[in-house]
Design a protein around this motif. Sequence first.
Motif, PDB file in Angstrom:
ATOM      1  N   MET A 177       0.608   3.892  -3.026  1.00  0.00           N
ATOM      2  CA  MET A 177       0.110   5.248  -2.775  1.00  0.00           C
ATOM      3  C   MET A 177       1.190   6.318  -2.929  1.00  0.00           C
ATOM      4  SD  MET A 177      -3.138   4.945  -2.104  1.00  0.00           S
ATOM      5  CE  MET A 177      -3.645   6.473  -1.357  1.00  0.00           C
ATOM      6  N   ARG A 208      -5.638   6.189   1.616  1.00  0.00           N
ATOM      7  CA  ARG A 208      -5.011   4.929   1.976  1.00  0.00           C
ATOM      8  C   ARG A 208      -6.017   3.943   2.589  1.00  0.00           C
ATOM      9  NH1 ARG A 208       0.116   3.003   3.446  1.00  0.00           N
ATOM     10  NH2 ARG A 208      -0.063   1.306   4.931  1.00  0.00           N
ATOM     11  N   ALA A 216      -5.187   1.827  -6.192  1.00  0.00           N
ATOM     12  CA  ALA A 216      -4.432   3.003  -5.740  1.00  0.00           C
ATOM     13  C   ALA A 216      -4.401   4.114  -6.780  1.00  0.00           C
ATOM     14  CB  ALA A 216      -3.015   2.602  -5.368  1.00  0.00           C
ATOM     15  N   ILE A 235       0.832  -1.204   0.000  1.00  0.00           N
ATOM     16  CA  ILE A 235       0.000   0.000   0.000  1.00  0.00           C
ATOM     17  C   ILE A 235       0.867   1.254   0.000  1.00  0.00           C
ATOM     18  CG2 ILE A 235      -1.682   1.334   1.343  1.00  0.00           C
ATOM     19  CD1 ILE A 235      -2.878  -1.434   2.203  1.00  0.00           C
ATOM     20  N   ASP A 236       1.928   1.250   0.808  1.00  0.00           N
ATOM     21  CA  ASP A 236       2.857   2.393   0.799  1.00  0.00           C
ATOM     22  C   ASP A 236       3.401   2.626  -0.602  1.00  0.00           C
ATOM     23  OD1 ASP A 236       2.550   2.845   3.509  1.00  0.00           O
ATOM     24  OD2 ASP A 236       4.423   1.846   4.070  1.00  0.00           O
TER      25      ASP A 236
END
Length: 192
Positions: A95, A177, A171, A91-92
């Motif tokens: 995004m 998030r 994303a 996810i980091d």
Amino acid sequence: MPRPREFDQELALDKAMELFWSQGYERTSIQDLVEHTGVHRGSLYDTFGDKNQLFLTCLDRFRQSASARFKMLEGPGEPKEMLVRYFDAVIDSAMNNGSRRGCFVANTAMELGAVDPAISSRIEAYSVDIESRFYTFLLQAQAQNKLRGKHSLRELSRFLVTVRSGLYVLAKTAPDRQTLQDSANVAISLLF
């Protein structure tokens, strides 16, 4: 006698991959690649071949570099926590990678997956590699009696591949998030 190459091939390849990743194959011209990499057209052709060959080389390079993230699913540890950390890292990455450009391979699959057999085979190899890494992780979790559910490890591995790819695609347009985190949380809850 051929002239020695006067540029860093690894750096040029990374820059080409970044451009293909951001713009896609069709929207990237040879002139774009020349300008972005700082390498003359002739040197690009001499070193990497045509645009298609350069693109294939970029896909291979991405596959090699992307495998590093799977290290967090290896070794001792609580499987659920390991998967939470893995999806947090995904996810980091999804995004925070510039203009939320997604996954290079997923983007390529959507743009060219059904068009070019050489590209299709690389996409398939990448997916099989990811599935295999998830399978190994799940096998370890099963050996620790941590997995729950009625699905086979193969089914669960393929499900995790889909979730991972889906996070990168989502994303691109997700408002925040938490949207991605919700999907990852549901996937984790189905396993542990």
